[in-house]
Write an enzyme that holds these catalytic residues in place. Structure first.
Site, PDB file in Angstrom:
ATOM      1  N   PHE A 148      47.032  40.849  43.886  1.00 61.16           N
ATOM      2  CA  PHE A 148      45.932  40.137  43.456  1.00 61.16           C
ATOM      3  C   PHE A 148      45.021  40.617  43.160  1.00 61.16           C
ATOM      4  O   PHE A 148      43.732  40.486  43.292  1.00 61.16           O
ATOM      5  CB  PHE A 148      45.353  40.052  45.169  1.00 61.16           C
ATOM      6  CG  PHE A 148      46.978  39.442  45.989  1.00 61.16           C
ATOM      7  CD1 PHE A 148      46.738  37.611  46.404  1.00 61.16           C
ATOM      8  CD2 PHE A 148      47.425  40.908  47.180  1.00 61.16           C
ATOM      9  CE1 PHE A 148      47.639  37.883  47.512  1.00 61.16           C
ATOM     10  CE2 PHE A 148      48.581  40.585  47.933  1.00 61.16           C
ATOM     11  CZ  PHE A 148      48.226  39.079  47.863  1.00 61.16           C
ATOM     12  N   CYS A 259      49.044  32.100  36.276  1.00 65.18           N
ATOM     13  CA  CYS A 259      49.397  32.590  37.371  1.00 65.18           C
ATOM     14  C   CYS A 259      49.156  30.968  38.618  1.00 65.18           C
ATOM     15  O   CYS A 259      49.841  30.587  38.821  1.00 65.18           O
ATOM     16  CB  CYS A 259      47.949  33.429  38.650  1.00 65.18           C
ATOM     17  SG  CYS A 259      49.121  35.217  37.785  1.00 65.18           S
TER      18      CYS A 259
END
Length: 428
Positions: A148, A259
């Site tokens: 993340f 992403c």
């Protein structure tokens, strides 16, 4: 750590900083040679310092060969790219499958193979089945440990995460990864232990939700413009609600990068494969594309629809500040449209110009600093929220221009102040 790209290199360097002995492997010999010289192939704050420090302490090494490193490792992370350069919103598992095929013959009993690459739900289990087929006598475990990391803040995000998600199917793998992350857990970082598929979908769901917030605020900005309401005030008002939060509520030209576009598309395809609707996710993509078109229209409107021979300074090219990544940058949609309309563009970006030169139209001009880009132009279009663009001497900039139009696609400036300086100011 297999893969010296964005995720792999940051993770390897940070694991070494936490006291682990890490060997980072990549088939790209040029990249390995650069890393051995202390040169990072990506731009990320504090990364090169970690590489230099841990290389000197022999906790971090680089190699282009799997042998003998695979057989001698306890944990084997896969962190290779899944971005398809030909179909940019698709996930390509070729690199992951290739890695499994190459490492499986070298695996030994009790090792844990961890997928850190973003891959569709079910990938980790598929990889385990591949290993069993290639090396049926080896008893190893599989795990999913999604990243993340925000580009421009990756080292800080790794060392101070909101949580660490670990998907496992064996107690052995769980204990190994809990021990690996113990230095972070001891500082209060939550470890979320779950099954393989839950870990995989958490990654996609997180990115999809962030993209949803971006598209929401961008769509709301259209209504605010129609009502003559300041979207920044509205964003602050809803962001102060702890249930919502202020992050990802800044209007702009749309999300980009490697992403969010890819992960949303993959989640939609996964839903379709299981006959589940994905109306919200599809709307998020539609709004994002529409926002980029709207920015083109906003720029045209500032010139009364006539861009012919207009000289425009473009400040920022990357999809966000703090990175050199041009993938899915709104600039890739907006700038070619301006050139097609007859505009002459001169651009400056602190980190993205090398990559931009490879993919933007050849008519683009690139300048060495902000003021070179602005000189003798009719307008400024601020595309990316780099801090350096908040420090411009605006009086000097305006004096060097032949026009006075300033189009702020990141809302970095205040309208009344810009107008007081004599700019014909446009924002979102």
């Amino acid at each position: 750590m297999i893969g010296c790209g964005y995720v792999g290199l940051v993770a390897a360097s940070c694991f070494a900083e936490l006291g682990q002995n890490v060997i980072c492997i990549d088939k790209d010999q040029t990249k390995i040679d650069l890393l051995k010289k202390g040169i990072a192939p990506i731009s990320e704050p504090y990364l090169i310092e970690l590489i230099e420090k841990n290389t000197k302490k022999n906790r971090l090494q680089f190699s282009s060969s799997f042998t003998p490193h695979i057989a001698s490792s306890d944990l084997i992370f896969i962190a290779v790219g899944t971005f398809d350069p030909d179909q940019k919103e698709r996930t390509d598992l070729t690199a992951i499958h290739t890695v499994i095929a190459e490492i499986a013959p070298h695996l030994t009993n009790h090792q844990v193979v961890i997928n850190k690459s973003t891959a569709p739900i079910g990938t980790s289990r598929t990889l385990h089945n591949m290993i069993k087929k290639i090396a049926p006598n080896i008893q190893c475990s599989i795990a999913s440990n999604p990243e993340f990391l925000r580009q421009g803040q990756a080292v800080a995000d790794f060392m101070h995460p909101d949580r660490v998600v670990i998907g496992v199917e064996s107690e052995h793998a769980q204990k190994k990864l809990e021990l690996l992350y113990q230095p972070l857990e001891s500082k209060g970082v939550p470890l979320l232990i779950t099954d393989l598929e839950s870990a995989e979908i958490i990654k996609y769901a997180a990115n999809a939700f962030l993209a949803t917030k971006i598209s929401f605020i961008n769509e709301l900005s259209m209504l605010c413009e129609a009502l003559n309401v300041d979207i920044r005030t509205v964003s602050s008002g809803i962001g102060l609600d702890r249930r919502i939060g202020k992050d990802f509520l800044n209007p702009g030209p749309g999300y980009g990068g490697s992403c969010l576009p890819k992960d949303i598309q993959t989640l939609i395809e996964t839903a379709e494969q299981h006959n589940v609707s994905s109306h919200i996710l599809k709307s998020v993509m539609t709004v994002n594309a529409a926002q980029q078109t709207r920015m083109i229209e906003k720029i045209n409107l500032a010139f009364a629809g006539n861009l012919s021979d207009k000289k425009i300074a473009i400040l920022g090219l990357t999809f966000k500040s703090g990175t050199d990544d041009m993938r899915h940058s709104p600039a890739l949609v907006i700038l070619p449209a301006l050139i097609a309309g007859g505009a002459q563009l001169s651009a400056y970006d602190p980190q993205g110009m090398y990559a931009a030169k490879q993919i933007l139209p050849k008519e683009m001009l690139y300048r060495e600093d902000v003021y070179d880009a602005i000189a003798e132009t009719d307008a400024i279009v601020l595309m990316t929220e780099w801090k350096i663009f908040t420090e411009i001497n605006l009086a000097q900039a305006k004096k060097s221009m032949r026009g006075n139009i300033f189009i702020d696609l990141r809302n970095l400036y205040q309208k009344d102040k810009m107008q007081a300086l004599g700019f014909d100011y446009y924002c979102i």
